[in-house]
Motif scaffolding. Structure first.
Motif, short mmCIF file in Angstrom:
data_model
loop_
_atom_site.label_atom_id
_atom_site.label_comp_id
_atom_site.label_asym_id
_atom_site.label_seq_id
_atom_site.Cartn_x
_atom_site.Cartn_y
_atom_site.Cartn_z
N TYR A 1 -10.54 8.16 1.58
CA TYR A 1 -10.31 7.28 0.44
C TYR A 1 -11.62 7.03 -0.29
CZ TYR A 1 -8.29 3.60 -2.42
OH TYR A 1 -7.84 2.84 -3.48
N GLN B 1 -13.64 4.99 -2.46
CA GLN B 1 -13.56 3.58 -2.83
C GLN B 1 -13.93 3.33 -4.29
OE1 GLN B 1 -15.66 1.12 0.06
NE2 GLN B 1 -14.86 2.33 1.76
N ARG C 1 -10.95 5.01 -6.27
CA ARG C 1 -9.68 4.43 -5.84
C ARG C 1 -8.59 5.50 -5.68
NH1 ARG C 1 -9.68 -1.28 -6.41
NH2 ARG C 1 -11.83 -1.89 -6.18
N SER D 1 3.51 -1.00 10.60
CA SER D 1 3.89 -2.24 9.91
C SER D 1 4.98 -1.86 8.92
CB SER D 1 2.66 -2.88 9.25
OG SER D 1 2.03 -1.98 8.37
N HIS E 1 0.39 4.17 10.01
CA HIS E 1 -0.95 4.40 9.42
C HIS E 1 -1.88 4.83 10.55
CE1 HIS E 1 -4.70 2.41 7.41
NE2 HIS E 1 -4.66 3.71 7.19
N HIS F 1 -8.14 9.78 7.60
CA HIS F 1 -6.78 9.22 7.57
C HIS F 1 -5.84 10.42 7.68
CE1 HIS F 1 -3.76 6.54 5.33
NE2 HIS F 1 -3.22 7.74 5.23
N ARG G 1 3.39 -4.57 4.06
CA ARG G 1 2.36 -4.06 3.13
C ARG G 1 2.78 -4.30 1.69
NH1 ARG G 1 -1.66 -1.06 5.35
NH2 ARG G 1 -1.35 -0.55 7.55
N ASP H 1 -2.47 -4.32 -3.00
CA ASP H 1 -3.61 -5.23 -3.11
C ASP H 1 -4.55 -4.63 -4.15
OD1 ASP H 1 -6.01 -6.61 -2.82
OD2 ASP H 1 -5.85 -6.72 -0.63
N VAL I 1 -8.30 -3.39 -3.55
CA VAL I 1 -8.61 -2.09 -2.95
C VAL I 1 -7.69 -0.97 -3.46
CG1 VAL I 1 -9.67 -3.04 -0.86
CG2 VAL I 1 -7.20 -2.64 -0.90
N LEU J 1 -4.61 -0.41 -2.71
CA LEU J 1 -3.83 0.16 -1.59
C LEU J 1 -2.81 -0.89 -1.14
CD1 LEU J 1 -6.79 1.56 0.55
CD2 LEU J 1 -5.02 2.94 -0.57
N THR K 1 -1.73 -3.22 1.42
CA THR K 1 -2.32 -3.81 2.63
C THR K 1 -1.41 -4.92 3.16
OG1 THR K 1 -3.57 -5.53 1.46
CG2 THR K 1 -4.62 -3.37 1.69
N TRP K 2 -1.71 -5.37 4.36
CA TRP K 2 -0.92 -6.43 4.99
C TRP K 2 -1.00 -7.71 4.17
CZ3 TRP K 2 -3.32 -5.65 10.51
CH2 TRP K 2 -2.82 -4.45 11.06
#
Ligand code: ZN
Length: 143
Positions: A55, A57, A60, A81, A90, A106, A130, A133, A136, A138, A140-141
Motif C-alpha cells: 500500500y 501511503q 493511497r 472482521s 485480511h 499484503h 470495516r 476511513d 488512510v 482504506l 478500517t475497523w
C-alpha cells in the motif's frame, strides 16, 4: 486509538491447504462456511507462487506484484472482521527463498499453496466492522 473490541476466545481450527489451493480464497471460504465474524489467523508452510500488494501511503493505492517462484512461508498473520455484511479476511505474510532472502506484503488472491498449515482462532463477541476511513483511504475497523 479509536477502536477497542473485547472477546471471549472461541474455537481454534487447524486447516491443511493442499498443492494448488489459494490461501486467501481457502481461508475466506472457511470463514464464510463457519460464519466466523471475528478471528485471528496464523499460518506457515510453502507456496508455489505469491501475489502480494504494497500500500503506497502517498498515492493511497495498492502496488501489486507477483513472485513466480517456490517460497517458504516464514510467517503468515491475519484477522477476520466484517466488511459489507460478510466475514472479510485480511492477511500479511513474509516469504523466504533458498538464500534466506525475505519478501512480503499484503496477500492477494494468487498465493498458491504447496503445503500450508493454518490456525484460525475464533473470537466470540460483537465483531469489528470495516468502514471507509478517509484518513488512510482504506476500510478500517470502526469504533
Ligand atoms: Zn493489508
Amino acid at each position: 486509538m479509536t477502536a477497542h473490541f473485547e472477546f471471549e476466545i472461541g474455537k481454534t481450527h487447524l486447516l491443511k491447504l493442499d498443492p494448488g489451493d489459494d490461501i486467501l480464497e481457502s481461508i475466506t471460504a472457511f470463514a464464510h462456511e463457519r460464519d466466523i465474524r471475528a478471528g485471528w489467523v496464523n499460518f506457515l508452510g510453502a507456496v508455489q507462487r505469491a501475489s502480494l500488494r504494497y500500500y503506497d501511503q502517498e498515492a493511497r493505492e495498492y502496488r501489486d506484484f507477483t513472485l513466480e517462484r517456490h517460497l517458504e512461508v516464514l510467517s503468515g498473520l491475519g484477522n477476520i472482521s466484517m466488511l459489507d455484511g460478510k466475514p472479510f479476511v485480511h492477511i500479511h505474510a513474509a516469504f523466504g527463498d533458498e538464500s534466506g532472502d525475505a519478501y512480503g506484503g499484503h496477500i492477494d488472491v494468487g498465493c498458491t499453496a504447496f503445503l500450508i498449515e493454518v490456525r484460525i482462532d475464533e473470537l466470540i463477541g460483537d465483531p469489528p466492522v470495516r468502514q471507509f476511513d478517509e484518513r488512510v483511504s482504506l476500510p478500517t475497523w470502526a469504533g
